[in-house]
Design a protein around this motif. Structure first.
Motif, mmCIF file in Angstrom:
data_model
loop_
_atom_site.group_PDB
_atom_site.id
_atom_site.type_symbol
_atom_site.label_atom_id
_atom_site.label_comp_id
_atom_site.label_asym_id
_atom_site.label_seq_id
_atom_site.Cartn_x
_atom_site.Cartn_y
_atom_site.Cartn_z
ATOM 1 N N LYS A 237 0.839 -1.207 0.000
ATOM 2 C CA LYS A 237 0.000 0.000 0.000
ATOM 3 C C LYS A 237 0.868 1.249 0.000
ATOM 4 C CE LYS A 237 -3.518 -0.153 2.682
ATOM 5 N NZ LYS A 237 -4.343 -0.161 3.915
ATOM 6 N N SER A 238 1.949 1.233 0.742
ATOM 7 C CA SER A 238 2.856 2.377 0.780
ATOM 8 C C SER A 238 3.499 2.618 -0.582
ATOM 9 C CB SER A 238 3.936 2.149 1.836
ATOM 10 O OG SER A 238 4.917 3.157 1.801
ATOM 11 N N LEU A 239 3.877 1.546 -1.252
ATOM 12 C CA LEU A 239 4.500 1.683 -2.572
ATOM 13 C C LEU A 239 3.529 2.269 -3.590
ATOM 14 C CD1 LEU A 239 6.543 -1.637 -2.863
ATOM 15 C CD2 LEU A 239 7.442 0.676 -2.598
ATOM 16 N N ARG A 240 2.239 1.887 -3.497
ATOM 17 C CA ARG A 240 1.249 2.402 -4.452
ATOM 18 C C ARG A 240 1.012 3.894 -4.282
ATOM 19 N NH1 ARG A 240 -1.326 -2.656 -3.449
ATOM 20 N NH2 ARG A 240 -2.625 -1.698 -1.830
ATOM 21 N N THR A 241 1.216 4.408 -3.092
ATOM 22 C CA THR A 241 0.980 5.842 -2.846
ATOM 23 C C THR A 241 2.249 6.681 -2.939
ATOM 24 O OG1 THR A 241 1.229 5.544 -0.451
ATOM 25 C CG2 THR A 241 -0.995 5.343 -1.363
ATOM 26 N N LEU A 242 3.385 6.023 -3.152
ATOM 27 C CA LEU A 242 4.655 6.746 -3.189
ATOM 28 C C LEU A 242 4.751 7.595 -4.445
ATOM 29 C CD1 LEU A 242 7.481 7.148 -1.896
ATOM 30 C CD2 LEU A 242 8.260 5.200 -3.247
ATOM 31 N N LYS A 243 5.111 8.858 -4.292
ATOM 32 C CA LYS A 243 5.332 9.770 -5.409
ATOM 33 C C LYS A 243 6.805 10.123 -5.428
ATOM 34 C CE LYS A 243 0.931 9.926 -6.352
ATOM 35 N NZ LYS A 243 0.407 9.215 -7.538
ATOM 36 N N TYR A 244 7.543 9.541 -6.326
ATOM 37 C CA TYR A 244 8.980 9.770 -6.388
ATOM 38 C C TYR A 244 9.343 10.352 -7.732
ATOM 39 C CZ TYR A 244 13.958 8.936 -5.790
ATOM 40 O OH TYR A 244 15.305 9.103 -5.655
ATOM 41 N N ARG A 245 9.871 11.580 -7.702
ATOM 42 C CA ARG A 245 10.230 12.254 -8.946
ATOM 43 C C ARG A 245 11.562 11.724 -9.445
ATOM 44 N NH1 ARG A 245 8.133 16.388 -5.831
ATOM 45 N NH2 ARG A 245 10.182 17.063 -5.152
#
Length: 248
Positions: A237-245
């Motif tokens: 779940k954390s990976l799905r919400t991660l926003k990494y530029r």
């Protein structure tokens, strides 16, 4: 970042009295700013001319800058300390500094990006800060200045710099007691009128920094786990919400 001015454009290590005066000036400058909440870092010098570095010797110059560094840290231990270097003296061995600071004026994007990659290599595990970069609108035109600054700021942050300072805010500039009238590096003119470069830079700094990359590459994520049934759902779940530029 507070620059600590001293006699950088003379052979400052040739006379003991000049060395003493430099130490006194630097110490007095730090004491005047000590513990001020707006002070993030001190710059213990700015672009010592390359011919002076060659004359005095890079080892002697580096040792003197280290002495100034240690003095500033003793007076204001909480502050970061660096020296604003530039390409002609990049060979100075200043690995004691808290972060690598460089002034870079390159007008071609390919050259600019390549040199930032080199500086990241020189910085090793320290942050890299661009303490000066900019474009003269007299020679490049106001629209040209805006276009170049647009890709320079983007390239700087895409290259992973920790910060960037554009030279300069206004065309109204004095050095050595004289007004400089044969260039115009400011984001605003002498009458404080806004140039196109002001809007170009403002747009970038008000957006996500670093700016998002066009057509970012796809990546795969591999999670190594053992007996992780209890935490795996939260992890995914954390990976799905991660926003990494991503960067180029």
């Amino acid at each position: 970042m507070a620059g600590l001015p001293w006699a950088e454009h003379i052979c400052f290590l040739d006379e003991a009295v000049i060395e003493k005066e430099i130490r006194e000036v630097v110490a007095a400058s730090v004491r005047s700013c000590e513990q001020h909440p707006a002070i993030f870092a001190y710059l213990i010098g700015n672009e010592i001319p390359s011919d002076i570095v060659r004359w005095l010797g890079p080892q002697r110059v580096g040792a003197f800058l280290k002495e100034l560094y240690e003095m500033v840290k003793s007076l204001d231990p909480r502050a970061l300390v660096s020296y604003a270097n530039y390409p002609p003296t990049e060979y100075l061995d200043l690995d004691f500094l808290d972060f690598l600071a460089f002034n870079v004026y390159l007008h071609r994007e390919h050259d600019f990006r390549r040199y930032l990659s080199r500086l990241q290599s020189l910085a090793e595990n320290r942050p890299l800060v661009l303490t000066e970069f900019g474009i003269d609108s007299m020679r490049e035109g106001t629209d040209g200045q805006a276009a170049i600054l647009d890709w320079q700021v983007r390239a700087a942050f895409e290259s992973g710099v920790a910060g960037a300072t554009i030279f300069a805010w206004t065309d109204d500039w004095f050095t050595g007691g004289f007004q400089i009238e044969n260039w115009a590096f400011g984001l605003v003119d002498r009458d404080r009128g806004i140039k196109p470069s002001y809007e170009s830079v403002r747009k970038i700094y008000q957006g996500p920094v670093p700016p998002p990359v066009d057509n970012p590459p796809k990546i795969s994520i591999v999670i190594c786990a053992f007996n992780a049934e209890r935490t795996m759902d939260d992890c995914l779940k954390s990976l799905r919400t991660l926003k990494y530029r991503t960067t180029r």
